[in-house]
Each structure stands twice: as C-alpha cells, then as structure tokens.
Write a protein that holds these residues in place. Structure first.
Motif, PDB file in Angstrom:
ATOM      1  N   LEU A 197       0.834  -1.197   0.000  1.00  0.00           N
ATOM      2  CA  LEU A 197       0.000   0.000   0.000  1.00  0.00           C
ATOM      3  C   LEU A 197       0.872   1.253   0.000  1.00  0.00           C
ATOM      4  O   LEU A 197       1.991   1.237   0.533  1.00  0.00           O
ATOM      5  N   PRO A 198       0.417   2.341  -0.587  1.00  0.00           N
ATOM      6  CA  PRO A 198       1.213   3.574  -0.598  1.00  0.00           C
ATOM      7  C   PRO A 198       1.664   3.972   0.803  1.00  0.00           C
ATOM      8  O   PRO A 198       0.880   3.915   1.751  1.00  0.00           O
ATOM      9  N   THR A 199       2.919   4.330   0.940  1.00  0.00           N
ATOM     10  CA  THR A 199       3.614   4.769   2.164  1.00  0.00           C
ATOM     11  C   THR A 199       3.870   3.620   3.130  1.00  0.00           C
ATOM     12  O   THR A 199       4.403   3.846   4.221  1.00  0.00           O
ATOM     13  N   GLU A 200       3.548   2.383   2.777  1.00  0.00           N
ATOM     14  CA  GLU A 200       3.733   1.245   3.694  1.00  0.00           C
ATOM     15  C   GLU A 200       5.212   1.059   4.031  1.00  0.00           C
ATOM     16  O   GLU A 200       6.090   1.172   3.175  1.00  0.00           O
ATOM     17  N   THR A 201       5.495   0.762   5.303  1.00  0.00           N
ATOM     18  CA  THR A 201       6.853   0.509   5.772  1.00  0.00           C
ATOM     19  C   THR A 201       6.909  -0.861   6.444  1.00  0.00           C
ATOM     20  O   THR A 201       5.882  -1.481   6.734  1.00  0.00           O
ATOM     21  N   LEU A 202       8.114  -1.310   6.737  1.00  0.00           N
ATOM     22  CA  LEU A 202       8.270  -2.577   7.454  1.00  0.00           C
ATOM     23  C   LEU A 202       7.700  -2.476   8.864  1.00  0.00           C
ATOM     24  O   LEU A 202       7.250  -3.480   9.435  1.00  0.00           O
ATOM     25  N   ASP A 203       7.706  -1.281   9.440  1.00  0.00           N
ATOM     26  CA  ASP A 203       7.103  -1.104  10.763  1.00  0.00           C
ATOM     27  C   ASP A 203       5.600  -1.396  10.718  1.00  0.00           C
ATOM     28  O   ASP A 203       5.038  -1.977  11.652  1.00  0.00           O
ATOM     29  N   ASP A 204       4.954  -0.986   9.628  1.00  0.00           N
ATOM     30  CA  ASP A 204       3.524  -1.296   9.470  1.00  0.00           C
ATOM     31  C   ASP A 204       3.305  -2.808   9.451  1.00  0.00           C
ATOM     32  O   ASP A 204       2.340  -3.314  10.025  1.00  0.00           O
ATOM     33  N   LEU A 205       4.200  -3.523   8.792  1.00  0.00           N
ATOM     34  CA  LEU A 205       4.066  -4.972   8.710  1.00  0.00           C
ATOM     35  C   LEU A 205       4.394  -5.644  10.034  1.00  0.00           C
ATOM     36  O   LEU A 205       3.802  -6.680  10.370  1.00  0.00           O
ATOM     37  N   SER A 206       5.304  -5.068  10.785  1.00  0.00           N
ATOM     38  CA  SER A 206       5.571  -5.600  12.130  1.00  0.00           C
ATOM     39  C   SER A 206       4.338  -5.463  13.006  1.00  0.00           C
ATOM     40  O   SER A 206       4.013  -6.359  13.809  1.00  0.00           O
ATOM     41  N   THR A 207       3.620  -4.349  12.834  1.00  0.00           N
ATOM     42  CA  THR A 207       2.364  -4.167  13.569  1.00  0.00           C
ATOM     43  C   THR A 207       1.353  -5.230  13.157  1.00  0.00           C
ATOM     44  O   THR A 207       0.610  -5.754  14.000  1.00  0.00           O
ATOM     45  N   MET A 208       1.316  -5.569  11.863  1.00  0.00           N
ATOM     46  CA  MET A 208       0.427  -6.623  11.399  1.00  0.00           C
ATOM     47  C   MET A 208       0.779  -7.954  12.059  1.00  0.00           C
ATOM     48  O   MET A 208      -0.109  -8.681  12.539  1.00  0.00           O
ATOM     49  N   ALA A 209       2.061  -8.287  12.084  1.00  0.00           N
ATOM     50  CA  ALA A 209       2.486  -9.551  12.700  1.00  0.00           C
ATOM     51  C   ALA A 209       2.098  -9.603  14.169  1.00  0.00           C
ATOM     52  O   ALA A 209       1.607 -10.629  14.667  1.00  0.00           O
ATOM     53  N   ASP A 210       2.306  -8.500  14.874  1.00  0.00           N
ATOM     54  CA  ASP A 210       1.926  -8.452  16.300  1.00  0.00           C
ATOM     55  C   ASP A 210       0.422  -8.671  16.461  1.00  0.00           C
ATOM     56  O   ASP A 210      -0.011  -9.395  17.370  1.00  0.00           O
ATOM     57  N   LEU A 260       7.445 -10.588   7.084  1.00  0.00           N
ATOM     58  CA  LEU A 260       6.308 -11.173   7.792  1.00  0.00           C
ATOM     59  C   LEU A 260       6.564 -12.622   8.178  1.00  0.00           C
ATOM     60  O   LEU A 260       6.229 -13.055   9.298  1.00  0.00           O
ATOM     61  N   ILE A 261       7.173 -13.374   7.270  1.00  0.00           N
ATOM     62  CA  ILE A 261       7.460 -14.778   7.572  1.00  0.00           C
ATOM     63  C   ILE A 261       8.356 -14.908   8.797  1.00  0.00           C
ATOM     64  O   ILE A 261       8.163 -15.779   9.658  1.00  0.00           O
ATOM     65  N   GLU A 262       9.342 -14.022   8.895  1.00  0.00           N
ATOM     66  CA  GLU A 262      10.264 -14.067  10.032  1.00  0.00           C
ATOM     67  C   GLU A 262       9.578 -13.746  11.355  1.00  0.00           C
ATOM     68  O   GLU A 262      10.011 -14.188  12.415  1.00  0.00           O
ATOM     69  N   ARG A 263       8.494 -12.975  11.282  1.00  0.00           N
ATOM     70  CA  ARG A 263       7.819 -12.536  12.508  1.00  0.00           C
ATOM     71  C   ARG A 263       6.546 -13.312  12.822  1.00  0.00           C
ATOM     72  O   ARG A 263       5.967 -13.127  13.891  1.00  0.00           O
ATOM     73  N   VAL A 264       6.108 -14.133  11.894  1.00  0.00           N
ATOM     74  CA  VAL A 264       4.913 -14.954  12.132  1.00  0.00           C
ATOM     75  C   VAL A 264       5.334 -16.415  12.027  1.00  0.00           C
ATOM     76  O   VAL A 264       5.366 -17.003  10.940  1.00  0.00           O
ATOM     77  N   ARG A 265       5.694 -16.993  13.141  1.00  0.00           N
ATOM     78  CA  ARG A 265       6.197 -18.369  13.166  1.00  0.00           C
ATOM     79  C   ARG A 265       5.334 -19.265  14.052  1.00  0.00           C
ATOM     80  O   ARG A 265       5.829 -20.122  14.757  1.00  0.00           O
ATOM     81  N   VAL A 266       4.041 -19.032  13.980  1.00  0.00           N
ATOM     82  CA  VAL A 266       3.098 -19.824  14.769  1.00  0.00           C
ATOM     83  C   VAL A 266       2.405 -20.807  13.839  1.00  0.00           C
ATOM     84  O   VAL A 266       1.905 -20.420  12.772  1.00  0.00           O
ATOM     85  N   LYS A 267       2.365 -22.063  14.242  1.00  0.00           N
ATOM     86  CA  LYS A 267       1.810 -23.114  13.385  1.00  0.00           C
ATOM     87  C   LYS A 267       0.349 -22.854  13.016  1.00  0.00           C
ATOM     88  O   LYS A 267      -0.103 -23.182  11.919  1.00  0.00           O
ATOM     89  N   GLY A 268      -0.394 -22.245  13.923  1.00  0.00           N
ATOM     90  CA  GLY A 268      -1.816 -22.020  13.690  1.00  0.00           C
ATOM     91  C   GLY A 268      -2.136 -20.823  12.830  1.00  0.00           C
ATOM     92  O   GLY A 268      -3.308 -20.543  12.571  1.00  0.00           O
ATOM     93  N   ILE A 269      -1.100 -20.081  12.390  1.00  0.00           N
ATOM     94  CA  ILE A 269      -1.303 -18.930  11.500  1.00  0.00           C
ATOM     95  C   ILE A 269      -0.708 -19.267  10.142  1.00  0.00           C
ATOM     96  O   ILE A 269       0.498 -19.494  10.017  1.00  0.00           O
ATOM     97  N   ARG A 270      -1.548 -19.303   9.120  1.00  0.00           N
ATOM     98  CA  ARG A 270      -1.100 -19.639   7.768  1.00  0.00           C
ATOM     99  C   ARG A 270      -1.153 -18.405   6.882  1.00  0.00           C
ATOM    100  O   ARG A 270      -2.200 -17.753   6.760  1.00  0.00           O
ATOM    101  N   LEU A 271      -0.006 -18.081   6.291  1.00  0.00           N
ATOM    102  CA  LEU A 271       0.085 -16.931   5.383  1.00  0.00           C
ATOM    103  C   LEU A 271       0.057 -17.412   3.938  1.00  0.00           C
ATOM    104  O   LEU A 271       0.639 -18.432   3.593  1.00  0.00           O
ATOM    105  N   SER A 272      -0.633 -16.667   3.079  1.00  0.00           N
ATOM    106  CA  SER A 272      -0.622 -16.963   1.644  1.00  0.00           C
ATOM    107  C   SER A 272      -0.484 -15.644   0.888  1.00  0.00           C
ATOM    108  O   SER A 272      -0.866 -14.582   1.385  1.00  0.00           O
ATOM    109  N   TRP A 273       0.064 -15.738  -0.341  1.00  0.00           N
ATOM    110  CA  TRP A 273       0.386 -14.547  -1.114  1.00  0.00           C
ATOM    111  C   TRP A 273      -0.216 -14.621  -2.508  1.00  0.00           C
ATOM    112  O   TRP A 273      -0.438 -15.705  -3.040  1.00  0.00           O
ATOM    113  N   SER A 274      -0.426 -13.470  -3.097  1.00  0.00           N
ATOM    114  CA  SER A 274      -0.771 -13.427  -4.514  1.00  0.00           C
ATOM    115  C   SER A 274       0.516 -13.497  -5.323  1.00  0.00           C
ATOM    116  O   SER A 274       1.601 -13.152  -4.841  1.00  0.00           O
ATOM    117  N   ASP A 275       0.412 -13.969  -6.560  1.00  0.00           N
ATOM    118  CA  ASP A 275       1.560 -14.073  -7.447  1.00  0.00           C
ATOM    119  C   ASP A 275       2.032 -12.676  -7.839  1.00  0.00           C
ATOM    120  O   ASP A 275       1.267 -11.874  -8.385  1.00  0.00           O
TER     121      ASP A 275
END
Length: 626
Positions: free
Chosen positions: A410-423, A475-490
């Motif tokens: 998203l416009p202006t998105e930073t890694l800090d925003d994604l860390s907030t998502m992982a939390d 995100l992968i590095e910060r979300v390492r819980v078996k019960g959380i599954r991440l998927s991506w668009s191509d």
C-alpha cells in the motif's frame, strides 16, 4: 446444432457445454429481430456464479423483439476439440455459432480476462481486431468494472457500456433494431454514430490518442462530430427488480446458491477500492422486495441457500431485521442465508450467529491494513479493540477458523507497518486458546496492492517484486506460529494486473501477443505464464513497469481521461493528498457529505450536501477549491 457426443465424451465436465438448464430461455432465433450473445470470459461454473450476465439475460429476453443467449470459454481440452474438428463456439440456448448473432457482448470485470475474450472470439471465428471485421460480422461490445479504463482493449471492441447497463442495454437494442429494420443505413459506421449518442456508450474508433516522446498520453480527442468529449458513466438511481428465475446449472457452480443484490455501491470510501468509486453511490433495495425475491428464487430454482450480495452487507439499513425476517419466514425449510461481505465488528459475528442453517467452519473479514497510521492512509480505520473483540466473539461462539485479508505494498507502507500486522496476528491467535473444541486456525491472505483508475491511488506506484519479496520475508520471520497460515498473490500476476489497469491502447498489441503465445484464463494460477506476457511486452517494445510501477504526476493525461465515473478529479486529488499526509476522511456512512462530484448527478447526494452546508458541518473545502 449442439456439440457432438463424440467430443463431449472425451472432455472434462461436458455439462459445461450441453445447455438445457432449468429456466434457460430458448426463443425462435430466426424470428427474432435483435440477437445478442452474452459472453463471460471464464469457464461455465465461474460464469454461472456471476450476476452480471443473468441481469442482462433477463432484461433482454423480456423483450419480444430481442433474445439473449449465453456463452462461456471452453476449458483448454474442449477448445482444442473445437479447433481440431473445425467447429465454432456455440451458444447454450439454440446452439448457434457466435458469428450468427447480431451482437456479441463481453462482461469484463477483471483485467486478466482480456486474453480469454480473444480466445472466445477466435473460437467463434470472429477476427479479434475491430478494424478487421467487415459488415457481415457481429458488432462486438463490452462492459463491466474494468471497462472504466477500456483503452487496453479499445482496438478489439466496437462499443463499450460505461456504468450500469440496465437502462443503456434497452436503449442500445432500440437503436440497433431501428437501424436494422431501416435497412442498415450508413453501415456499421452509421450504427456506431447512433450508439455514440447514448449516454454511457463509448465508441473508441471515434477517438484518437496521441503520445508524448516520454511515452505518456498527450491527448485523447474526438475524430467524429457525434462523439462526446467525455463519456459519462451511466447511473441508475433505483435498482430494478432482482432476477428470480436465472438458469440453474446441472453441474455445481463455484457459488451454487441463489443470489439477491441487496444494495449496489459502498459508503466506506476506501482509497484503494475501485468498486467503491465506480459503483457509487450506495443504493439499497427495499426490504420487502428482497423477501419476495427470496421466495421466488427458492420456488423457481430449488436453491437451499440464498446469498445477500453487497460490497458491504453489514451496511444495508436494517440488515439484522432483514435476516431475522428471512430466517423466520423459512424456518424449518433448511434454507441457509449467507452474507458474503461483512464489516469487522462483533455485531457481524452476532449477525452470522442468527443465520439459519449456519456452518461454523470459518468467518472472513478484510482489515486490509493493521497499523493505525496505514489505516488512515487507505481511509479504512478499524481499531485494535474492534478487531480483537470481533475475533474473540467468533472464537467464543465456536467458530473453527478465521480468515483475514490484508494488502501488501500500500502507498507509504513501511516494514514497521508490517511488524504491527504480525503483532496483531499473534494477539488474535492468542485469543483462540480458550475456544471450545479444537483450537481454531487463522488464515491470512495477502494480496499485492494494484493501483486502479478513478481511485485516489491512481497516481501511486506499485511496489516492485524485490520490495514485495522483502516484505513477505519480513512477515514470515515474525509470524512463526503453526496455527497462523500466510498466503500470497503471485507477484508477476499482480504486475500484469497493474499494467493493464492503468494501460493505454498500445497494450492491445501486448494482449494479442500474449494470447497468440497461448495465454488464456490468466486468472487461473495453474494456467498463468508470465513468460508469455514478458515476451509479448518485449515484442511490442513496452515495459509493464512503465504502467504499474511509476508514480504519476497530477498533470499527466491518463489514458482514461475521457471516461467520467461521476467522481471528480479534484476530489480524488484531495483524497490522495490526505492519504499521503496520513489523514482519514470518514465516509458517507458516518461523516458529512464529501462532495465527491455525485451531488451533481444524484438527488440524494445533492440533498446530503445541502444539509451539510446549511448545518456548517464540515470545514473541508469542496473539490473545486483544490
């Protein structure tokens, strides 16, 4: 003449091609004046789940002087069989070749369907390029959400429907009938001149595009006096009655249920959302009309599930009361009700709990962004407390899964925003510890942001693949819980969508080149090939990054500058500037009228703005002041 059994026995899912469904309408083809083929550029079971074709099918077939028949793209095995046996693509009602129709129309709701449209034309033995079609070929028309930038396919299409088609299709048939009955005066050009006078119809051959040395558009100008300078989107202020007797497939469709569009448009104003602009304003169907439609669909089609369709079902006025009345009316009949688009609130969970015949397999919500800062950027603010309360309500009531949709890039998105998502994901999953039964799963779908025409982010750049990969790894590095599954668009598919969504007429050569190399059904991951597209871009001397990954200046002329959505450029610029400043604007639901431009076209919007001005409720300048 239908496809021979010798072919149908050898292909997957032959029911895609046999027709004869309950509620299918078969008219006397030769005795009908205007004959339309309604084409959906995807396979049968996907197309039969889309509402656009049934709406037009119903409207056209109510007329004694017109008929509409359906066609969908064959799966590759059937396409090969059609070509190998010297056959042609047939309609599902009278099994007539597409080239026998007066008009062939395509519903184009997504950019990745463009090569599939060319595949259908080729199977129908109809030339792809409009300039190559002589008078004896059908008129090729198109409409749908992606046609608010029709330029990438403008060289293939004779005329476009821009906006709501329920009214314009009626005027279109009247014009075509009179032209045909009058001896086809003026030939195809004479017909197109008449069509250009219909509000919301765009005839691309009547416009010339010039380019600057840097590859951007210099101008889009009329070359025919009958063509308007701007093509105004067609808007119906009152939704017509819903379709209650659509054809019922013999095979399972992707969405195998009855569908009622309870409202069109959305009040929320998310800045990335194309549908939120091109379907404005929100128009709701009366409750009693919905209840009656549900009765008729169940009676006419035999469905045991009714889906209440809307961009934001939770925002339908009195949705709780509507669901309660439907549940009471069909109590004991094993009729399920589904709500496909819900706001992130605990009330949405309670609403789903009230549904009859509910299945507690999973709930789906779309926060899109996690950090408060980024939520303000996209104008979709959902507090942590609200999201956590929604998840807690779902888990406490026994739901076994929760799916969340977020966006990357998203416009202006930073890694800090994604860390907030992982939390936040960890906090949500932590709430499931006390859930009854087996511990729920949390599925997270992350789609890459694609800038769309007519939105505040039409000037923004799409992240490159390296940046998206970096964000995914973060995100992968910060979300390492078996019960959380991440998927991506191509990422390549998102790049292509970004290029086509903001492309110009030169991309028609790319689309054709990709199709010639075998690209078809590009929205299907197993069939998508980036290499075909990359080679087509190279052959045309064009770069997809030029269209997708470049920030546009406000002064740039867009390829779609002559297409008007009803929302002014001034409003979009103001919203983009507020996004870059991290400021939310509210929406039509809980904030004063934003004067987006529709107040000039829609009575209700004009009244809302008048009330705002008289009450002194907003200090924001109108778009004209930007």
């Amino acid at each position: 003449m239908a496809y021979p059994d010798s072919i149908l026995y050898k292909v997957q899912k032959p029911a895609r091609y046999t027709g004869g469904e309950v509620n299918a309408i078969v008219k006397d083809f030769d005795a009908t004046t205007v004959r339309l083929a309604l084409c959906f550029p995807d396979v049968y079971e996907v197309g039969m789940s889309n509402l656009s074709v049934p709406i037009l099918y119903d409207i056209v077939n109510r007329r004694p002087d017109a008929l509409a028949e359906r066609a969908y793209v064959p799966w590759p095995d059937m396409a090969k069989a059609i070509r190998d046996n010297g056959l042609s693509l047939l309609s599902l009602e009278n099994f007539r070749p597409m080239k026998d129709f007066d008009v062939v129309g395509f519903s184009l709701g997504a950019e990745l369907a463009y090569t599939t449209m060319l595949e259908m034309l080729n199977l129908a033995q109809i030339p792809a390029w409009a300039a190559d079609r002589a008078e004896d070929f059908p008129l090729i028309v198109a409409g749908g959400a992606s046609m608010f930038n029709p330029e990438p396919v403008a060289d293939f299409i004779d005329a476009f429907f821009i906006g709501d088609g329920e009214d314009s299709i009626i005027e279109f048939i009247d014009v075509y009938r009179d032209w045909k009955n009058g001896g086809r005066k003026g030939g195809k050009v004479g017909l197109l001149k008449r069509l250009a006078a219909i509000r919301g119809m765009y005839v691309p051959s009547f416009y010339e595009v010039k380019y600057k040395d840097d590859g951007t558009v210099a101008s889009v100008t009329q070359t025919n006096a009958v063509a308007p300078e701007k093509i105004a989107r067609r808007i119906i202020q009152t939704l017509p009655p819903p379709v209650t007797s659509p054809p019922v497939p013999y095979m399972e469709a992707v969405q195998d249920r009855g569908v009622i569009e309870i409202s069109r448009g959305c009040v929320r104003g998310c800045r990335f959302c194309h549908a939120g602009v091109v379907y404005r304003p929100a128009r709701s169907r009366p409750q009693q009309e919905i209840i009656q439609a549900a009765d008729e669909i169940i009676e006419n089609c035999g469905y045991d599930e009714i889906s209440l369709l809307s961009l934001s079902t939770s925002d339908y006025p009195g949705i709780d009361d509507l669901v309660g009345k439907l549940a009471e009316r069909h109590q004991g009949k094993h009729i399920a009700i589904s709500l496909p688009s819900l706001r992130v609130t605990p009330g949405s969970v309670a609403l789903v709990e009230s549904l009859p015949e509910k299945r507690k397999s999973g709930l789906t919500f779309a926060p899109e962004a996690a950090s408060p800062r980024l939520q303000k950027v996209i104008n979709k603010v959902i507090s942590d407390e609200e999201l956590l309360a929604t998840a807690q309500a779902a888990f406490d009531r026994g739901w076994t899964g929760l799916k969340l949709y977020y966006m990357l890039g998203l416009p202006t998105e930073t890694l800090d925003d994604l860390s907030t998502m992982a939390d936040m994901l960890h906090r949500i999953y932590g709430l499931s510890r006390g859930a009854p039964g087996r511990r729920p799963q949390l599925r997270v779908s992350l789609s890459t942001f694609v800038p769309k025409a007519h939105t505040p982010f039409q000037w923004a750049a799409q992240d490159d693949e390296e940046t998206i990969t970096q964000k995914q790894r973060h995100l992968i590095e910060r979300v390492r819980v078996k019960g959380i599954r991440l998927s991506w668009s191509d990422a390549k598919m998102s790049l292509l969508e970004g290029a086509l969504s903001r492309g110009d007429r030169r991309l028609s050569k790319v689309i054709y080149g990709a199709w010639k190399r075998g690209s078809v059904l590009d929205g299907w991951t197993e069939l998508f090939s980036w290499q075909r597209w990359a080679d087509a871009f190279t052959e045309a001397g064009l770069d997809p990054a030029f269209y997708a990954r470049r920030t546009r200046p406000f002064a740039e002329v867009f390829p779609w500058s002559h297409i008007e959505s009803g929302v002014t450029e001034g409003f979009l610029i103001r919203e983009y500037r507020r996004a870059l400043a991290g400021e939310a604007s509210g929406d039509c639901h809980d904030a004063p009228c934003q004067a987006c431009g529709l107040q000039e076209l829609i009575d209700e919007c004009a009244a809302s703005l008048t009330h705002r001005i008289s009450a002194g409720a907003s200090s924001q300048p109108p778009p004209s002041a930007i």
